[in-house]
Structures are given as C-alpha cells and as structure tokens.
Scaffold this active site. Sequence first.
Site, PDB file in Angstrom:
ATOM      1  N   HIS A  35       0.745  -1.270   0.084  1.00 18.21           N
ATOM      2  CA  HIS A  35       0.037   0.101  -0.182  1.00 18.21           C
ATOM      3  C   HIS A  35       0.945   1.168   0.045  1.00 18.21           C
ATOM      4  O   HIS A  35       1.903   1.272   0.558  1.00 18.21           O
ATOM      5  CB  HIS A  35      -1.029   0.004   1.211  1.00 18.21           C
ATOM      6  CG  HIS A  35      -2.147   1.001   1.128  1.00 18.21           C
ATOM      7  ND1 HIS A  35      -1.878   2.222   1.281  1.00 18.21           N
ATOM      8  CD2 HIS A  35      -3.506   0.553   0.649  1.00 18.21           C
ATOM      9  CE1 HIS A  35      -3.226   2.635   1.238  1.00 18.21           C
ATOM     10  NE2 HIS A  35      -4.021   1.516   0.796  1.00 18.21           N
ATOM     11  N   ASP A  49      -7.824  -5.553   0.008  1.00 16.44           N
ATOM     12  CA  ASP A  49      -8.258  -6.497  -1.104  1.00 16.44           C
ATOM     13  C   ASP A  49      -7.771  -7.660  -1.093  1.00 16.44           C
ATOM     14  O   ASP A  49      -8.071  -8.606  -1.760  1.00 16.44           O
ATOM     15  CB  ASP A  49      -7.697  -5.606  -2.598  1.00 16.44           C
ATOM     16  CG  ASP A  49      -8.153  -4.384  -2.761  1.00 16.44           C
ATOM     17  OD1 ASP A  49      -7.363  -3.742  -2.892  1.00 16.44           O
ATOM     18  OD2 ASP A  49      -9.437  -4.397  -2.671  1.00 16.44           O
TER      19      ASP A  49
HETATM   20  C1  SDX Z   1      -6.374   0.001  -2.994  1.00 13.06           C
HETATM   21  O1  SDX Z   1      -4.356   4.625  -2.169  1.00 13.06           O
HETATM   22  C2  SDX Z   1      -5.328   3.957  -1.243  1.00 13.06           C
HETATM   23  O2  SDX Z   1      -5.797   4.292  -0.247  1.00 13.06           O
HETATM   24  C3  SDX Z   1      -5.961   2.619  -2.080  1.00 13.06           C
HETATM   25  C4  SDX Z   1      -7.013   1.807  -1.432  1.00 13.06           C
HETATM   26  C5  SDX Z   1      -8.383   2.739  -1.091  1.00 13.06           C
HETATM   27  O3  SDX Z   1      -8.950   2.363  -0.107  1.00 13.06           O
HETATM   28  O4  SDX Z   1      -8.575   3.607  -1.890  1.00 13.06           O
HETATM   29  O5  SDX Z   1      -6.374   1.342  -0.083  1.00 13.06           O
HETATM   30  C6  SDX Z   1      -7.344   0.599  -2.118  1.00 13.06           C
HETATM   31  O6  SDX Z   1      -6.025   0.556  -3.826  1.00 13.06           O
HETATM   32  C7  SDX Z   1      -5.353  -0.870  -2.069  1.00 13.06           C
HETATM   33  C8  SDX Z   1      -3.945  -1.560  -3.007  1.00 13.06           C
HETATM   34  C9  SDX Z   1      -4.605  -2.573  -3.986  1.00 13.06           C
HETATM   35  N1  SDX Z   1      -3.376  -2.652  -4.795  1.00 13.06           N
HETATM   36  C10 SDX Z   1      -2.996  -4.018  -4.767  1.00 13.06           C
HETATM   37  O7  SDX Z   1      -2.910  -4.804  -3.889  1.00 13.06           O
HETATM   38  C11 SDX Z   1      -2.078  -4.319  -5.934  1.00 13.06           C
HETATM   39  C12 SDX Z   1      -0.455  -4.823  -5.286  1.00 13.06           C
HETATM   40  N2  SDX Z   1       0.025  -3.637  -4.651  1.00 13.06           N
HETATM   41  C13 SDX Z   1       1.065  -3.010  -5.584  1.00 13.06           C
HETATM   42  O8  SDX Z   1       0.731  -2.675  -6.932  1.00 13.06           O
HETATM   43  C14 SDX Z   1       1.397  -1.636  -4.774  1.00 13.06           C
HETATM   44  O9  SDX Z   1       1.729  -2.069  -3.363  1.00 13.06           O
HETATM   45  C15 SDX Z   1       0.739  -0.689  -4.740  1.00 13.06           C
HETATM   46  C16 SDX Z   1       0.091  -0.032  -6.023  1.00 13.06           C
HETATM   47  C17 SDX Z   1      -0.506  -0.694  -3.786  1.00 13.06           C
HETATM   48  C18 SDX Z   1       1.638   0.685  -4.052  1.00 13.06           C
HETATM   49  O10 SDX Z   1       2.476   0.988  -4.722  1.00 13.06           O
HETATM   50  P1  SDX Z   1       3.436   2.082  -4.328  1.00 13.06           P
HETATM   51  O11 SDX Z   1       3.363   2.717  -3.266  1.00 13.06           O
HETATM   52  O12 SDX Z   1       3.863   2.886  -5.739  1.00 13.06           O
HETATM   53  O13 SDX Z   1       4.837   1.327  -4.144  1.00 13.06           O
HETATM   54  P2  SDX Z   1       6.069   0.708  -5.206  1.00 13.06           P
HETATM   55  O14 SDX Z   1       5.144   0.165  -6.459  1.00 13.06           O
HETATM   56  O15 SDX Z   1       6.619   1.821  -5.351  1.00 13.06           O
HETATM   57  O16 SDX Z   1       6.530  -0.765  -4.618  1.00 13.06           O
HETATM   58  C19 SDX Z   1       7.535  -0.311  -3.413  1.00 13.06           C
HETATM   59  C20 SDX Z   1       8.245  -1.599  -3.581  1.00 13.06           C
HETATM   60  C21 SDX Z   1       8.984  -1.905  -5.096  1.00 13.06           C
HETATM   61  O17 SDX Z   1      10.067  -2.477  -4.807  1.00 13.06           O
HETATM   62  P3  SDX Z   1      11.313  -1.641  -5.374  1.00 13.06           P
HETATM   63  O18 SDX Z   1      11.333  -0.986  -6.810  1.00 13.06           O
HETATM   64  O19 SDX Z   1      11.570  -0.418  -4.100  1.00 13.06           O
HETATM   65  O20 SDX Z   1      12.465  -2.478  -5.160  1.00 13.06           O
HETATM   66  O21 SDX Z   1       7.537  -2.885  -3.037  1.00 13.06           O
HETATM   67  C22 SDX Z   1       7.579  -3.568  -4.038  1.00 13.06           C
HETATM   68  C23 SDX Z   1       7.705  -2.860  -5.374  1.00 13.06           C
HETATM   69  O22 SDX Z   1       8.341  -3.688  -6.354  1.00 13.06           O
HETATM   70  N3  SDX Z   1       6.007  -4.064  -4.241  1.00 13.06           N
HETATM   71  C24 SDX Z   1       5.607  -5.432  -4.168  1.00 13.06           C
HETATM   72  C25 SDX Z   1       4.202  -5.155  -4.150  1.00 13.06           C
HETATM   73  N4  SDX Z   1       3.976  -3.996  -3.984  1.00 13.06           N
HETATM   74  C26 SDX Z   1       5.092  -3.193  -3.730  1.00 13.06           C
HETATM   75  N5  SDX Z   1       6.651  -6.453  -4.636  1.00 13.06           N
HETATM   76  C27 SDX Z   1       5.628  -7.538  -4.680  1.00 13.06           C
HETATM   77  N6  SDX Z   1       4.135  -7.603  -4.514  1.00 13.06           N
HETATM   78  C28 SDX Z   1       3.647  -6.289  -4.454  1.00 13.06           C
HETATM   79  N7  SDX Z   1       2.301  -6.494  -4.214  1.00 13.06           N
END
Ligand code: SDX
Length: 430
Positions: A306, A364
């Site tokens: 998140h 989720d």
């Molecule tokens: C919702 O914003 C809100 O409030 C949203 C929400 C709401 O109520 O409105 O809470 C609802 O959207 C919840 C989130 C649902 N999405 C997912 O579950 C999809 C999987 N999660 C990711 O796509 C990600 O965690 C996000 C999109 C939720 C957050 O992305 P960020 O903050 O941009 O984080 P990032 O992509 O920069 O990740 C940081 C690091 C990265 O590694 P590095 O590049 O630093 O080495 O963490 C890793 C990412 O590769 N990472 C993951 C991961 N999520 C982040 N690695 C594996 N699996 C994951 N799920």
Amino acid sequence: MTAHTTTLKIDDKVVDLPVREGTIGPAVVDIGKLYAQTGMFTYDPGFTSTAACESKITYIDGDEGVLLYRGYPIEQLAEHGDFLETCYLLLYGELPTPTQKADFDYRVTRHTMVHEQMMRFFQGFRRDAHPMAVMVASVGAMSAFYHDSTDISDPYQRMVASMRMIAKMPTLAAMAFKYSIGQPFVYPKNDLDYTSNFLRMCFAVPCEEYKVNPVLSRALDRIFILHADHEQNASTSTVRLAGSSGANPFACIAAGIACLWGPAHGGANEAALQMLQEIGHVENIPKYIAKAKDKNDPFRLMGFGHRVYKNYDPRAKIMQKTCHEVLGELGIKDDPLLDVAVELERIALSDPYFVEKKLYPNIDFYSGITLKAMGFPTDMFTVLFALARTVGWIGQWKEMIEDPSQRIGRPRQIYTGAPRRDYVAMAQRR
Ligand code: SDX
C-alpha cells in the site's frame, strides 16, 4: 492555520514558505508561491510527498495502521454502526441522532429506483461486458437522465445528486450483475435496509421468494463501511480533479469508477482472487513468492502492499474476520483459496523482502474470498468496491465544491522533450 515559516535556499534565492499544522498527522509546507518566487516547480509524480488539498473527512496513519472517518476509528464504526450511518457521518461530519438517521435512511430508500429508460440503456451492452464498463457508462449516463440535479452551484441540487448517487449505485450494480447473467432486473423494495435490498436485487428471481440472510447482509454492510472512504487515493483524487472543473457530479463519479477499476487500485480484489486461483495450492506458493520478488518479473502479490500503510491495513484485519464469519455461516469448512491466502500471508509476512519493503495484506486480500463465497462472480468485486466508495467520492467532492478557495486543479510538469525547432519540408526529410 499557519504555524510558522520555513526557509528554502535555491542558488542565490532564499524564500520563506508558510508551514501549516493539521489536527493530527504531518504538517505541510505551503509551496503555492514557490514558482512565482523562484521560477521553479516541485517534482513529485506519484504524489508520495504531496498534499493536494485540505480535508476534514478521513485520516490515515500508515505507520500505525490507523484509519479514522471524521475522527472515529474504522474498527468502532464497523463494529457498532451500519453503512448508512457511515454515509451520514462522512457527508455531514457528525454521527446522526436517531431522528437524523431515520430521515436519512428514508430519503436514501426513496431514491433507489432508476429512470425506467435506463433499462433500455442497459440493453445496448453485450451480455459479456465487464460490469465495471457498464458501471462507468451507466453512472456517466445519469447526467443524461437527471438534469435537475447537475447544477453544482445550487446546494439543493448538490444534495439531491448526492442522495441519488448513494441510493442508485446498488440498483445499477445489481442491474449490471443481472444483465451479465441473463436474469431479469429486480426492483428495489422499500421495506428492506440498504444492503439487504442490494442482496435481494442481486440474487432474487421471479420464480420464488428471496429470503435475505441477516448474517450475510450484516457482513456485506460492514464490508461497505470498510470501503467507504480512504483519504486522497487515486480514484478520489480523480473525482476531485474532475469536479474542480465544474463537471456535474455524475460525470465525476464515473471518472472515479474508471480510475478505481485499475488492478493497482480497486481492481486488486478481482486480481487477488485470480492470483489465488492461479496459485491453486499451498505447495505452489514459493514459486509465486519468488516471482513477486523477481525485479525482472512484473508479477506482484495482488492484495499486498500500500502507498500509505507500511503496517497492517486495519481494514484487512476486519476483512479477514468477516471472511471467516461468512464462510462459517455458509458452512464452507475448507476453502482451498482461503488455505492458500492464509499460508501466503504467513510466508510473506516472514519473508525479509516483504518485511523490509513493509508489504502487508491490504483490504483487497481477503475481500475476494468473502465475496466469492457470497455468490458474487469475480468481475463484480470492484463493482462492490465502487458501490461503497461512492459516498467517499461524493463527500470529498462536496467538501471541495463547498470550499470557497476552490480552484481548478492544473498541475505543471518538467519538460524533457525537444527544444524549439523549425518545421522541415517533406522534400528535405531523409
Ligand atoms: C487500494 O491509495 C489507497 O488508499 C488505495 C486503497 C483505497 O482504499 O482507496 O487502499 C485501495 O488500491 C489498495 C491497494 C490495492 N493494490 C494491490 O493490492 C496491488 C498490489 N500492490 C502494488 O501494486 C503496490 O503495493 C501499490 C500499488 C498498492 C502501492 O504501490 P507504491 O506505493 O507505488 O509502491 P511501489 O510500487 O513503489 O513498491 C515499493 C516496492 C517496489 O520495490 P522496489 O522497486 O522498491 O525494489 O515494493 C515492491 C515494489 O516492487 N512491491 C511489491 C508489491 N507492492 C510493492 N512487490 C511484490 N508484490 C507487491 N504487491
């Protein structure tokens, strides 16, 4: 309120910037005059360090795993209240008195029908259209059916549009579901509460009486509370930006639905269940954990991570409890998907990669298992998220429209394209 000023030195320029403290949470540096004073913009494409607005509605502490709606902890609202009480709180800022709650329930109930012509509007879709595509279109089309509540400068019309949105989303969502499975639409019934009415519109058929299961209705009502609002997430920011141009509320909510659909946002509940189905069995988990950690593999653990929560999403805990409650009520003893989810969570939470990156299950992760058990197909999961989030979108839109300092949102950029150059005639091009 401005607490003090801070100084920013850029080359030979020194500018004083106001610092504003909120009630709780991080203070902000007001950079509104930065460009005028320095000729420079700030740069924050994912808005990780940017407060785009002032709001009194929802507060999140990502490190502590705290979520407050108008100051009330989500755990208490989910435990003691119902979804329409949360709607009232988010819209008007205070918990309703018994009279206010009865009046609000009455008004919402009597806006649940949609214009009969919308039935014909639905007939234009293919039966296999994704229900989220139908929702984007039908909510956007509401501005073509309800012209008498699109003047955003009129407080009465804003109120009517808000009530219509909250009241009609369940009806439209149920219609999208019925249309996709080839069953006749079911009209709302005014003697049912909000969520029971929705369940009946989804699962009743003309051939027999439908009896609402109160345990499932209460569980889904609580799930709606969990999804109602969440500060300035991507879809809420979309609604605010669309609304800042003066667009009508139905168009703004349609924009929010479109944004929510993305798998990184509200589409994650559908993607998370598909991921659990793809993993299939606990013995396959290590392979997927490795894929999630592999920089060269775009695969992510859907339902994990998140932008704000760097601790457990407080909603996920309640979601997990509700999941067990629903499976128990339905007599589902060993759901293989739940086994995979629980084991995946256990492994991920002990894996250094996830621990270091503070990746925890979000709302989720468990919602899909719960909704599937209730009888909803996977492509309806994000529709239910949109149904619940509508009050948050409307509340944030209302707060923005009623803010006298509100202006159209118009971010700038850093330009890294070609410098000025003259046109080259076709004959000169090689
Ligand atoms: C919702 O914003 C809100 O409030 C949203 C929400 C709401 O109520 O409105 O809470 C609802 O959207 C919840 C989130 C649902 N999405 C997912 O579950 C999809 C999987 N999660 C990711 O796509 C990600 O965690 C996000 C999109 C939720 C957050 O992305 P960020 O903050 O941009 O984080 P990032 O992509 O920069 O990740 C940081 C690091 C990265 O590694 P590095 O590049 O630093 O080495 O963490 C890793 C990412 O590769 N990472 C993951 C991961 N999520 C982040 N690695 C594996 N699996 C994951 N799920």
